[in-house]
Design an enzyme around this catalytic site. Sequence first.
Site, PDB file in Angstrom:
ATOM      1  N   ASN A 147       0.845  -1.197   0.000  1.00  0.00           N
ATOM      2  CA  ASN A 147       0.000   0.000   0.000  1.00  0.00           C
ATOM      3  C   ASN A 147       0.875   1.240   0.000  1.00  0.00           C
ATOM      4  O   ASN A 147       1.978   1.252   0.532  1.00  0.00           O
ATOM      5  CB  ASN A 147      -0.958  -0.004   1.193  1.00  0.00           C
ATOM      6  N   PHE A 151      -1.458   8.333   4.291  1.00  0.00           N
ATOM      7  CA  PHE A 151      -2.218   9.012   5.350  1.00  0.00           C
ATOM      8  C   PHE A 151      -3.465   9.710   4.811  1.00  0.00           C
ATOM      9  O   PHE A 151      -3.711  10.888   5.098  1.00  0.00           O
ATOM     10  CB  PHE A 151      -1.347  10.029   6.092  1.00  0.00           C
ATOM     11  N   SER A 212       5.431   5.135   8.772  1.00  0.00           N
ATOM     12  CA  SER A 212       4.841   4.836   7.473  1.00  0.00           C
ATOM     13  C   SER A 212       5.833   5.233   6.379  1.00  0.00           C
ATOM     14  O   SER A 212       6.434   6.308   6.439  1.00  0.00           O
ATOM     15  CB  SER A 212       3.538   5.610   7.282  1.00  0.00           C
ATOM     16  N   ASN A 214       5.061   6.019   3.362  1.00  0.00           N
ATOM     17  CA  ASN A 214       4.338   6.666   2.264  1.00  0.00           C
ATOM     18  C   ASN A 214       4.131   8.170   2.423  1.00  0.00           C
ATOM     19  O   ASN A 214       3.466   8.793   1.604  1.00  0.00           O
ATOM     20  CB  ASN A 214       2.981   5.977   2.083  1.00  0.00           C
ATOM     21  N   THR A 215       4.680   8.748   3.494  1.00  0.00           N
ATOM     22  CA  THR A 215       4.677  10.201   3.667  1.00  0.00           C
ATOM     23  C   THR A 215       6.122  10.664   3.615  1.00  0.00           C
ATOM     24  O   THR A 215       6.935  10.227   4.438  1.00  0.00           O
ATOM     25  CB  THR A 215       4.042  10.605   5.009  1.00  0.00           C
ATOM     26  N   LYS A 250       5.071   3.684  17.070  1.00  0.00           N
ATOM     27  CA  LYS A 250       5.092   2.644  16.035  1.00  0.00           C
ATOM     28  C   LYS A 250       6.348   2.801  15.191  1.00  0.00           C
ATOM     29  O   LYS A 250       6.619   3.887  14.661  1.00  0.00           O
ATOM     30  CB  LYS A 250       3.849   2.731  15.149  1.00  0.00           C
ATOM     31  N   ASN A 281       5.701  -1.539  11.417  1.00  0.00           N
ATOM     32  CA  ASN A 281       4.958  -1.036  10.268  1.00  0.00           C
ATOM     33  C   ASN A 281       5.320  -1.885   9.046  1.00  0.00           C
ATOM     34  O   ASN A 281       5.989  -2.903   9.168  1.00  0.00           O
ATOM     35  CB  ASN A 281       5.301   0.444  10.045  1.00  0.00           C
TER      36      ASN A 281
END
Length: 394
Positions: A147, A151, A212, A214-215, A250, A281
């Site tokens: 994925n 966010f 994460s 993805n940011t 996390k 994560n």
Amino acid sequence: MTMVIKRSAATKLRNLLALSGAGTVVFTGICVYKENAKFYSSVIMPTMHKILEPETAHNLAVTTLERRLLPKSKFKDPENLSVNVFGLKFSNPVGIAAGFDKDARAACGLWDIGFGFVEVGSVTPRPQPGNDQPRLFRLSEDQGVINRFGFNSEGHDVVLARVKAIKAANPKAILGVNLGKNRTSPDAAQDYAQGVKVFGPLADYLVINVSSPNTPGLRSLQGREELKKIIGTALEARSQMTRKVPILLKVAPDLSEDDREDIALVVNTKEWQIDGLIVSNTTTSRPKNLESKWQAESGGLSGRPLREKSTQTIREFYKLTQGKIPIIGVGGIFNGSDAIEKMQAGASLIQIYSAMAFEGPPVVTTIKAELSRAMAHNQVDSLVELIGSDHRMQ
């Protein structure tokens, strides 16, 4: 006469098809009601994968649970699955990881199917759409998911209204809120502190998500000095509240040994001591044995390919924190054996996500039942005996 015979045959065929369709619907309904795990994993989920794009299937699952269309699980949590962590009593250690129910829509439906706790989010202060689609990829051959949502969130205000309603209706059910930062925010620490102030009075625990992939720039916040600022600001925000909500961090599975030691140094220090870690994560790495055509897509990989890496990361953090900071273990858990592996490595609780995409809702009951049976077979009376047991045997 021939025309009459043809019409009669056609009518019989229609009736047969209608009867077959009705029978299929009834059979499917019975299997859903009885939480037939094999029917879900071999029929329902593969069928959904063939006809629905991954994000469409995900949204359908959230909507189904939001409307509580699935029957409540009939599995009663045995006493040997209960555990006390963060000052909270969990009837079972199996939770849903953040990312499934990003905007706190499906918590009640998730409790219905047997989860011991639900974590919603990541929630950002201001609404943001996340990355462009497609941003979710199903690696069916590998039982993994990639994925790159980025966010996507409806923001604090919308999610807060839902959390208030959820907690009012289910005051004893355990709800965690995972906090994120806005993509364009100039001050990440203040974004997380704002989340503490907004959700601290209601949530059973909060999570600072700096892992994460993805940011842009988010994972760099796991560095020692950046982490001190973020955790310190969050703890300061909590100190101004009447309620000391547990705050967790996390972390990513892709950390170097030095990175892990830096994080442990921070969280082991009284000034920045948090209440727990979530390990881990998704990973940006790609195991060489992946078979899916989607393996080269950018984003975070979860599911079975993450299992060993996340378990090893749990093991390392348990050692670095000397078992004094509770860990929620995440990554590649599909059955009771996977759950036991995570707990023996040092996890006090576990979370699943990708397993739901391949096995369906019955996987929750499967994990709990297998875990409980294995404990009874090995004369283990309490989960406390499992947690970190690998380290005690060394």
